[in-house]
Design an enzyme around this catalytic site. Sequence first.
Site, short mmCIF file in Angstrom:
data_model
loop_
_atom_site.label_atom_id
_atom_site.label_comp_id
_atom_site.label_asym_id
_atom_site.label_seq_id
_atom_site.Cartn_x
_atom_site.Cartn_y
_atom_site.Cartn_z
N GLY A 84 10.31 100.05 44.29
CA GLY A 84 11.69 99.60 44.15
C GLY A 84 12.62 100.67 44.67
O GLY A 84 12.30 101.86 44.65
N ALA A 86 16.96 101.73 44.95
CA ALA A 86 18.35 101.46 44.58
C ALA A 86 19.22 102.56 45.17
O ALA A 86 18.75 103.36 45.99
CB ALA A 86 18.50 101.38 43.06
N SER A 87 20.47 102.61 44.77
CA SER A 87 21.41 103.51 45.42
C SER A 87 21.16 104.98 45.11
O SER A 87 21.46 105.84 45.93
CB SER A 87 22.84 103.15 45.02
OG SER A 87 22.98 103.18 43.62
N GLN A 90 14.42 105.97 44.48
CA GLN A 90 13.41 104.95 44.68
C GLN A 90 12.12 105.42 44.01
O GLN A 90 11.95 106.60 43.71
CB GLN A 90 13.20 104.66 46.16
CG GLN A 90 12.75 105.84 47.00
CD GLN A 90 12.85 105.52 48.48
OE1 GLN A 90 13.89 105.09 48.96
NE2 GLN A 90 11.77 105.74 49.21
N VAL A 91 11.22 104.46 43.76
CA VAL A 91 10.02 104.73 42.98
C VAL A 91 8.78 104.40 43.81
O VAL A 91 8.70 103.34 44.44
CB VAL A 91 10.00 103.92 41.67
CG1 VAL A 91 8.72 104.21 40.88
CG2 VAL A 91 11.23 104.24 40.83
N ASP A 237 20.90 99.54 30.53
CA ASP A 237 20.63 98.92 31.82
C ASP A 237 19.40 98.01 31.75
O ASP A 237 18.43 98.19 32.50
CB ASP A 237 20.44 100.00 32.89
CG ASP A 237 20.68 99.46 34.30
OD1 ASP A 237 21.20 98.33 34.43
OD2 ASP A 237 20.34 100.17 35.26
#
Length: 452
Positions: A84, A86-87, A90-91, A237
């Site tokens: 994944g 995101a801004s 990442q993983v 979240d």
Amino acid sequence: MARRALKLASLAAATSGIYLYGNKFLDPNDFGVVRVGRAIATTAVITYDYLTSLRSVPYGSEEYDFLKSQIKELFVSFEDTPLGAASLAQVHKAVLQDGRTVAVKIQHPKVQAQSSKDILLMEVLLLVVKQIFPDFEFMWLVEEAKKNLPLELDFLNEGRNAEKVAHMLKNFDFLKVPRIYWELSTRRVLLMEFMEGGQVNDRAYMERNGINVNEISRNLGKLYSEMIFVNGFVHCDPHPGNVLVKKCPASGKAHIILLDHGLYQVLSESFRMDYCRLWQALIKADMKRVQKYSRRLGAGDLYPLFACMLTARSWESVNRGIDRSPVSASEDVEIRSNAAAYLPQITQLLNNVPRQMLLLLKTNDLLRGIESALHTRASASSFLNMSRCCIRAVSTYQRSKSHSLYRRAQISLAEALSLWQINLYELFLWLKGSRLGNWVIALLSRMHHSTY
């Protein structure tokens, strides 16, 4: 070794370019109108142009090859394709030299330096908008971004949050939080136990894997009621990518996996008590107390709108009792229409309530979206779990403020009786919905008619 792991950030940026453009790996919460919504909920905005230009190391260069060789010293395998992105980070999935499978969360390079510029840009833009529209009251966004973004960028803080919530909720055997590998983690690289499962809003996945949808929804409600009302330490979240579900092959039990612990809200004791009492009033449809505690939380004369925002129900349903009936399609349309019509009042309300409320409103909306996807929204069990936690929280607070042994005993007795009443009512609902309950009700009805 942790310092060497930090170099992964540069390599991740080099390999991330093509994945940041694909919906398969991109978190949709970082774009468009939804992204603005996250900003309103105090998640800072990272500009789109910056997000799509994270390429500090050219692919195929000597530097790229050197960094890739460093990865081989740490890992047996390291998947270039991120799980994944995101801004902020990442993983990637990887396997350590000792055989442990881990998730490697890598912060994009330059985010630390760029974040202060983004906040400044946000502040300037909001000031300009306020000059044009004097009623625009969103300057608190900047304050919240300044407070929360540095915490989200500190992955060691995220690791501490993960361990704290795991310990805090250790009595829930269905909750799984990835273990943090501190010896390999830094502020920009976080290594944790690898866990996988289906997203919590994927009803089809649960049905395929024999997972009880109602049980998952009920347990998720228990987790968040415990965090909000009892502990005042809230994971803010819970979008579906951060909450996974998986059935344990050995025990057959369904687990909830809680990921991404960067954004938490700590609630003050006075706020938490007012919020507990407000929800108790909402569940009981006690309008006097709804007004009282809404005002104490800053809603003022807009308390009816505040109650509707918290419950996502119409004012008519709030007056009737939010546990009396599920949300109808017509009520849902009414709520959406009113959200646009009352935008100025909503803006005023968001500006007046305590800052602690903002992330809770965001969290409530995300949880409500999960319930809607699972078709378990506004179920009686969710309100019963909330009631239990509110009773426990208020009773614990009252005992802590009492110096009389007799008074503390009174509080404990009242608490036990209230919890017993909830258990009895829950048993009644279970019987009412079960075959055994229907059989007993039919039998009693026949016996009643046979006496006449």
